[in-house]
Design an enzyme around this catalytic site. Structure first.
Site, PDB file in Angstrom:
ATOM      1  CB  SER A 283       6.706  62.022  32.208  1.00  0.00           C
ATOM      2  OG  SER A 283       5.265  62.358  31.995  1.00  0.00           O
TER       3      SER A 283
ATOM      4  CE1 TYR B 262       5.805  66.444  32.792  1.00  0.00           C
ATOM      5  CE2 TYR B 262       7.971  67.377  33.908  1.00  0.00           C
ATOM      6  CZ  TYR B 262       6.988  66.441  33.670  1.00  0.00           C
ATOM      7  OH  TYR B 262       7.010  64.885  34.140  1.00  0.00           O
TER       8      TYR B 262
ATOM      9  CE  LYS C 196      10.464  64.784  33.687  1.00  0.00           C
ATOM     10  NZ  LYS C 196      11.418  64.289  34.706  1.00  0.00           N
TER      11      LYS C 196
HETATM   12  C1  WQD Z   1      -5.847  63.420  34.915  1.00  0.00           C
HETATM   13  C2  WQD Z   1      -7.177  63.683  34.383  1.00  0.00           C
HETATM   14  C3  WQD Z   1      -7.835  65.611  33.581  1.00  0.00           C
HETATM   15  C4  WQD Z   1      -7.494  67.710  37.734  1.00  0.00           C
HETATM   16  C5  WQD Z   1      -0.227  65.094  34.298  1.00  0.00           C
HETATM   17  C6  WQD Z   1       1.085  65.477  33.555  1.00  0.00           C
HETATM   18  C7  WQD Z   1       2.068  64.263  33.118  1.00  0.00           C
HETATM   19  C8  WQD Z   1       2.090  63.683  34.534  1.00  0.00           C
HETATM   20  C9  WQD Z   1       0.872  63.448  35.344  1.00  0.00           C
HETATM   21  C10 WQD Z   1       4.379  64.470  35.218  1.00  0.00           C
HETATM   22  C11 WQD Z   1      -7.322  64.445  33.382  1.00  0.00           C
HETATM   23  C12 WQD Z   1      -8.646  65.459  34.823  1.00  0.00           C
HETATM   24  C13 WQD Z   1      -7.588  66.845  36.640  1.00  0.00           C
HETATM   25  C14 WQD Z   1      -9.085  68.296  38.157  1.00  0.00           C
HETATM   26  C15 WQD Z   1     -10.180  66.868  36.387  1.00  0.00           C
HETATM   27  N1  WQD Z   1       3.085  64.377  35.282  1.00  0.00           N
HETATM   28  N2  WQD Z   1      -8.943  66.453  35.951  1.00  0.00           N
HETATM   29  N3  WQD Z   1     -10.033  67.924  37.317  1.00  0.00           N
HETATM   30  O1  WQD Z   1      -3.067  65.746  32.979  1.00  0.00           O
HETATM   31  O2  WQD Z   1      -2.919  63.039  32.813  1.00  0.00           O
HETATM   32  O3  WQD Z   1      -0.984  64.207  33.602  1.00  0.00           O
HETATM   33  O4  WQD Z   1       0.130  64.370  35.406  1.00  0.00           O
HETATM   34  O5  WQD Z   1       4.987  63.748  34.766  1.00  0.00           O
HETATM   35  O6  WQD Z   1       3.166  64.668  32.661  1.00  0.00           O
HETATM   36  O7  WQD Z   1       0.725  65.882  32.353  1.00  0.00           O
HETATM   37  O8  WQD Z   1      -2.890  64.221  34.977  1.00  0.00           O
HETATM   38  O9  WQD Z   1      -4.053  64.367  37.185  1.00  0.00           O
HETATM   39  O10 WQD Z   1      -3.759  66.372  35.844  1.00  0.00           O
HETATM   40  O11 WQD Z   1      -5.223  64.780  35.045  1.00  0.00           O
HETATM   41  O12 WQD Z   1     -11.030  66.452  35.642  1.00  0.00           O
HETATM   42  O13 WQD Z   1      -9.093  69.123  38.968  1.00  0.00           O
HETATM   43  O14 WQD Z   1      -7.973  64.456  35.514  1.00  0.00           O
HETATM   44  O15 WQD Z   1      -8.655  66.593  32.622  1.00  0.00           O
HETATM   45  O16 WQD Z   1      -8.343  63.878  32.568  1.00  0.00           O
HETATM   46  P1  WQD Z   1      -2.512  64.451  33.494  1.00  0.00           P
HETATM   47  P2  WQD Z   1      -4.142  65.051  35.755  1.00  0.00           P
END
Ligand code: WQD
Length: 336
Positions: free
Chosen positions: A124, A148, A152
């Site tokens: 990841s 998590y 990885k």
């Molecule tokens: C994306 C953007 C949030 C939800 C995570 C894991 C990573 C991988 C992918 C496994 C950010 C914003 C989110 C919401 C929001 N997973 N957001 N409102 O955090 O980039 O990555 O998932 O491997 O390891 O860390 O993904 O989709 O949670 O967030 O504003 O209700 O959307 O702040 O900017 P992230 P995400």
């Protein structure tokens, strides 16, 4: 080739199984349904019109793994199985270290026993932590901010040490950026058990009127519109990256980390606006404080995947949003 896919009923696993079958590979799926369900198995067969072996079980069950390797002539493994919720890992680190590390060690021990040394590992972009510069290259510095992500990084290190000890291993560490979307059929897609963690499942819940509005975690980041920027990649493109990685481990030995992204960064509001325009639907949102641990921007340099795997993401952000919503519509029809 005959490929064992651990976690093959999951979101990325199921899309990868479909593309492996489409590419003519034989597939054995091992899954304990901890973050997936049985209906995905029929959907994969319906999409491909091909059959595959399925074993319900846990990768930590070494006796079961031995039985699979004894009964099936496995030639390579794609290892998806593992817990992946960042927030949960902070609250319950031992659950993550025990499951993600111990299952991988069991798998590697059994692979060694049966002289199967070709592995594609589901890593990841979270291993990059908060990048000091963008785009992120595979040799960028590695650091993690949650258990998590640390599992990885630890597994990547275990795999590198395996290759130092035995150079006949062929291992690709695929570092996913932000997978979203669904197969064009709408038969498989992102359907996390319980409360979602990621942005797109929340947008889909708002589209489905399960939630009144999307909470946007902060608009005071140093980005074009203040909201978080990520490298969203269509899950089918990601799946095809795994097919390419299997072809690679068939031909080469050693270990390579490879980014799977599009090379483009999109903000939260970019995604919301794209989703609204392609699906002709409104997604109300409210700006709320930042989510602890979030980074401002993250997107990949994707030249290594192009060079080593001859792979490049093809689908754009609009297609990702269209397919994510189409999945919801198909599932609603099926459940009626
Ligand atoms: C994306 C953007 C949030 C939800 C995570 C894991 C990573 C991988 C992918 C496994 C950010 C914003 C989110 C919401 C929001 N997973 N957001 N409102 O955090 O980039 O990555 O998932 O491997 O390891 O860390 O993904 O989709 O949670 O967030 O504003 O209700 O959307 O702040 O900017 P992230 P995400």
């Amino acid at each position: 080739m005959k490929i064992l896919v651990t976690g093959g009923a999951g979101y990325i696993g199921s899309h990868t199984v479909v593309e492996l079958l489409n590419a003519g590979h034989e597939v054995v799926v091992l899954d304990n349904f901890s973050n997936s369900n049985e209906s995905v198995l029929n959907s994969m067969e319906q999409i491909t019109q091909k059959s595959f072996s399925f074993i319900r079980g846990d990768v930590q069950d070494k006796d079961l793994l031995k039985k699979i390797f004894e009964q099936e002539q496995i030639e390579a493994v794609i290892h998806f199985a593992g817990f992946k919720a960042v927030g949960e890992s902070v609250l319950n680190p031992l659950k993550y270290y025990e499951n993600n590390l111990f299952s991988t060690i069991c798998l590697l021990e059994v692979m060694n026993l049966f002289h199967v040394k070709k592995l594609v590992f589901s890593s990841s972009a979270t291993v990059y932590g908060n990048p000091s510069k963008l785009p992120i290259f595979e040799d960028s510095s590695l650091s993690t901010t949650n258990p998590y992500g640390t599992t990885k990084l630890m597994i990547e290190q275990i795999l590198r040490d395996m290759v130092v000890a035995d150079a006949t291993w062929s291992i690709v560490l695929l570092r996913y950026f932000n997978p979203i979307g669904a197969h064009e059929s709408g038969l498989i897609g992102e359907n996390p058990n319980g409360i979602p963690n990621n942005l797109m499942p929340y947008i889909v819940k708002v589209a489905n009127q399960e939630l009144p509005q999307l909470q946007v975690f902060g608009n005071d980041y140093d980005t074009k519109d203040g909201t978080g920027v990520r490298d969203y990649i269509h899950v089918v493109d990601l799946a095809l990256g795994h097919v390419a990685a299997i072809d690679y481990v068939k031909r080469y030995q050693g270990v390579e980390a490879i980014n799977l992204g599009t090379g483009h960064g999109y903000s939260v509001l970019d995604l919301v606006h794209s989703f609204e325009s392609v699906n002709h639907i409104s997604i109300p949102y409210q700006i709320v404080p930042r989510r602890p641990g979030d980074i401002a921007s993250c997107y990949a340099d994707v030249t290594k995947a192009q060079k080593l795997l001859n792979w490049k993401a093809q689908k754009d952000i609009n297609m990702m949003c269209k397919d994510a919503y189409h999945y919801l519509e198909v599932q609603k029809k099926q459940n009626h």
